[in-house]
Design a protein around this motif. Structure first.
Motif, PDB file in Angstrom:
ATOM      1  N   ASP A 112      -2.054   0.441  -6.697  1.00 11.58           N
ATOM      2  CA  ASP A 112      -1.817  -0.367  -7.898  1.00 11.58           C
ATOM      3  C   ASP A 112      -0.336  -0.691  -8.120  1.00 11.58           C
ATOM      4  O   ASP A 112      -0.017  -1.603  -8.883  1.00 11.58           O
ATOM      5  N   LEU A 126      -9.379   0.626  -6.289  1.00  9.28           N
ATOM      6  CA  LEU A 126      -9.124   1.881  -5.595  1.00  9.28           C
ATOM      7  C   LEU A 126      -9.367   1.722  -4.099  1.00  9.28           C
ATOM      8  O   LEU A 126      -8.686   2.325  -3.267  1.00  9.28           O
ATOM      9  N   ASN A 127     -10.345   0.890  -3.767  1.00  7.68           N
ATOM     10  CA  ASN A 127     -10.648   0.675  -2.357  1.00  7.68           C
ATOM     11  C   ASN A 127      -9.514  -0.044  -1.632  1.00  7.68           C
ATOM     12  O   ASN A 127      -9.249   0.226  -0.471  1.00  7.68           O
ATOM     13  N   ASP A 173       3.013   4.645  -7.650  1.00  7.09           N
ATOM     14  CA  ASP A 173       3.077   5.007  -9.072  1.00  7.09           C
ATOM     15  C   ASP A 173       2.403   3.984  -9.984  1.00  7.09           C
ATOM     16  O   ASP A 173       2.767   3.843 -11.155  1.00  7.09           O
ATOM     17  N   GLN A 192     -13.661   8.340  -9.686  1.00  4.77           N
ATOM     18  CA  GLN A 192     -12.241   8.519  -9.319  1.00  4.77           C
ATOM     19  C   GLN A 192     -11.715   9.856  -9.842  1.00  4.77           C
ATOM     20  O   GLN A 192     -10.895  10.502  -9.209  1.00  4.77           O
ATOM     21  N   ARG A 218     -11.768   5.926 -14.499  1.00  9.35           N
ATOM     22  CA  ARG A 218     -11.592   4.605 -13.879  1.00  9.35           C
ATOM     23  C   ARG A 218     -12.714   4.315 -12.888  1.00  9.35           C
ATOM     24  O   ARG A 218     -13.848   4.234 -13.269  1.00  9.35           O
ATOM     25  N   ALA A 219     -12.347   4.195 -11.629  1.00 16.59           N
ATOM     26  CA  ALA A 219     -13.300   3.667 -10.659  1.00 16.59           C
ATOM     27  C   ALA A 219     -14.520   4.553 -10.449  1.00 16.59           C
ATOM     28  O   ALA A 219     -14.485   5.756 -10.700  1.00 16.59           O
ATOM     29  N   ARG A 263      -8.198  10.320 -17.003  1.00 15.93           N
ATOM     30  CA  ARG A 263      -8.344   8.865 -16.954  1.00 15.93           C
ATOM     31  C   ARG A 263      -9.645   8.513 -16.260  1.00 15.93           C
ATOM     32  O   ARG A 263      -9.855   8.872 -15.110  1.00 15.93           O
ATOM     33  N   SER A 288      -3.788   7.364  -4.675  1.00 14.10           N
ATOM     34  CA  SER A 288      -3.040   6.862  -3.511  1.00 14.10           C
ATOM     35  C   SER A 288      -2.047   7.901  -3.012  1.00 14.10           C
ATOM     36  O   SER A 288      -2.016   8.235  -1.821  1.00 14.10           O
ATOM     37  N   GLU A 335       5.022  13.364 -10.029  1.00 12.26           N
ATOM     38  CA  GLU A 335       4.089  12.771 -10.990  1.00 12.26           C
ATOM     39  C   GLU A 335       4.657  12.936 -12.401  1.00 12.26           C
ATOM     40  O   GLU A 335       5.038  14.027 -12.797  1.00 12.26           O
TER      41      GLU A 335
END
Ligand code: RFL
Ligand code: PHB
Length: 390
Positions: free
Chosen positions: A286, A299-300, A159, A102, A44-45, A42, A13, A32
């Motif tokens: 998120d 994520l979308n 974040d 992702q 993920r998606a 990580r 994001s 970050e």
């Protein structure tokens, strides 16, 4: 330091917004907490909706996605000894999704930020936004022993669910809606040929399973596990054996197994925080909302927040028009709640609930029977899965 937009969080994001704004001459700094390597580890998606892919191209980050990502026109739902295909292309009026990890997408965004000398500060500790309801907000953070300050016009809270941005909205203003599911997903990534060219979502009495992929040589599989399970409880052999038990027999027979290169458990949760704006703080992704991954919406949904924010910021800086900023929370939440509904529905239909009564199980079966007997129902699924319009 001074910037126009201070962005907390260097996940997809935050990076996407930073990149889009940069291309329009709007200055950002991304803070970050972790290292870049950590963020890129990580897993993920894997499923991106068409609108997100378009936004990546607009951010000039779509080249590798277009080369290496796979277009998927449908997926399978296996249930009660049957395998039904959801024809996304047919039932969404010609749309589709892109299978692209992702991790890869985040790597592309980092590389684009590097190419344009974008500022991303890693290992930023104790990040804290201040004076959010004033015209002169600022963010402080610690890097090593040194505390630094960034003055800005706006702060973006990107974040993630465990971030600090949402927590800086006073409790008297913030409303939180949450639903915690009594299970998690155990995910395994393996360097093996995927068992199926299309995703297979499996409803089974032993629990849900999902066969997904990242490429033709990289597979991603998930199984529903009790919340109390730990990754250490699951050997690779144990995982493959359980996955096979849940897959239709002919799929299990052609499953190629191998050592896991990543294994993790994600608890399933639905969560929405309202409003998504407080003064000059804007939440995105998120940080404001999460969904169980069953509908591939997380994520979308972050992407549509970024789309709205990006256009609102452009209107503010280029035309002096603040209506986009004023409407951001309401507009984003309207779409967020639809993704919540869809994710909840997919999760409810496909998982085994420890406290379910026979009546609930009959309804689950009926939901699936209705789905595959009704073109209207399949259109509804397809329209949500490829992504509602931004
Ligand atoms: P992220 O990715 O959590 O990034 C937030 C970043 O902020 C940093 N951070 C801080 N930085 C500074 N100071 C602090 N105090 C900070 N606190 C945190 C973090 O280190 C991190 O780098 O949020 P973002 O950018 O909003 O992106 C959201 C997505 O990551 C998430 O929605 C998706 O991964 C969800 N999801 C899926 N979404 C889909 O659209 N399609 C899918 O197929 C899909 N599959 C999934 C998923 C999520 C999963 N898990 C693990 C929850 C599959 C799984 C298993
Ligand atoms: C994934 O490939 O990680 C994935 C795909 C579809 C989902 C969730 C996760 O619904």
């Amino acid at each position: 330091m001074r910037t126009q937009v201070a962005i907390i969080g260097g996940g997809p994001s935050g990076l996407l917004l930073s990149q889009l704004l940069h291309l329009k001459g709007i200055d950002t700094i991304v803070l970050e907490r972790q290292s870049r390597e950590y963020v890129l580890c990580r897993i993920r998606a894997g499923v991106l909706e068409h609108g997100f892919a378009k936004l990546m191209r607009e951010a000039r980050c779509g080249e590798r996605m277009d080369r290496e990502g796979e277009i998927h026109d449908g997926f399978i739902i296996a249930h009660g000894g049957r395998q039904n295909r959801v024809d996304l292309h047919k039932y969404s009026g010609g749309s589709s999704v892109v299978v692209y990890g992702q991790t890869e997408l985040t790597r592309d965004l980092y590389e684009a930020r590097d190419r344009m000398n974008g500022v991303v500060i890693h290992h930023a500790e104790d990040v804290q936004p201040h004076d959010l309801t004033s015209a002169t907000p600022y963010v402080t953070f610690r890097k090593g022993d040194e505390v630094q300050r960034i003055d800005c016009d706006f702060v973006i809270g990107a974040d993630g669910f465990h971030g600090i941005s949402r927590k800086s909205i006073p409790a008297s203003v913030l409303r939180e809606y949450e639903k915690v599911y009594p299970f998690g997903w155990l995910g395994v990534l393996s360097k093996t040929k995927p068992v199926s060219p299309e995703l297979i979502y499996v409803k089974h009495e032993r629990g849900f399973a999902l066969c997904s992929l990242r490429s033709q040589v990289l597979s991603r599989y998930y199984i529903q596990v009790p919340l109390a399970d730990k990754v250490e409880d699951w050997s690779d052999d144990g995982f493959w054996a359980e996955l096979k038990r849940r897959l239709p027999q002919e799929v299990a027979e052609r499953l190629i197994t191998g050592p896991s290169i990543e294994k993790s458990i994600a608890p399933l949760r639905s969560f929405v925080a309202e409003p998504m704006r407080y003064g000059n703080l804007f939440l995105a992704g998120d940080a404001a909302h999460i969904v169980p991954p069953t509908g591939a919406r997380g994520l979308n949904s972050a992407a549509s927040d970024i789309y709205y924010l990006y256009h609102a910021m452009l209107a503010h800086y280029k035309d002096g028009d603040d209506s986009g900023l004023d409407n951001y929370s309401a507009k984003a939440l309207a779409r967020v709640w639809k993704a919540q509904r869809f994710s909840w529905w997919m999760t409810s239909m496909l998982h085994t609930f420890p406290d379910s009564i026979p009546y609930d199980q009959k309804l689950q079966q009926t939901d699936l029977e209705y789905l595959f007997s009704s073109e209207a129902a399949q259109s509804s699924l397809a329209e949500n899965y490829v992504g509602l319009p931004f």
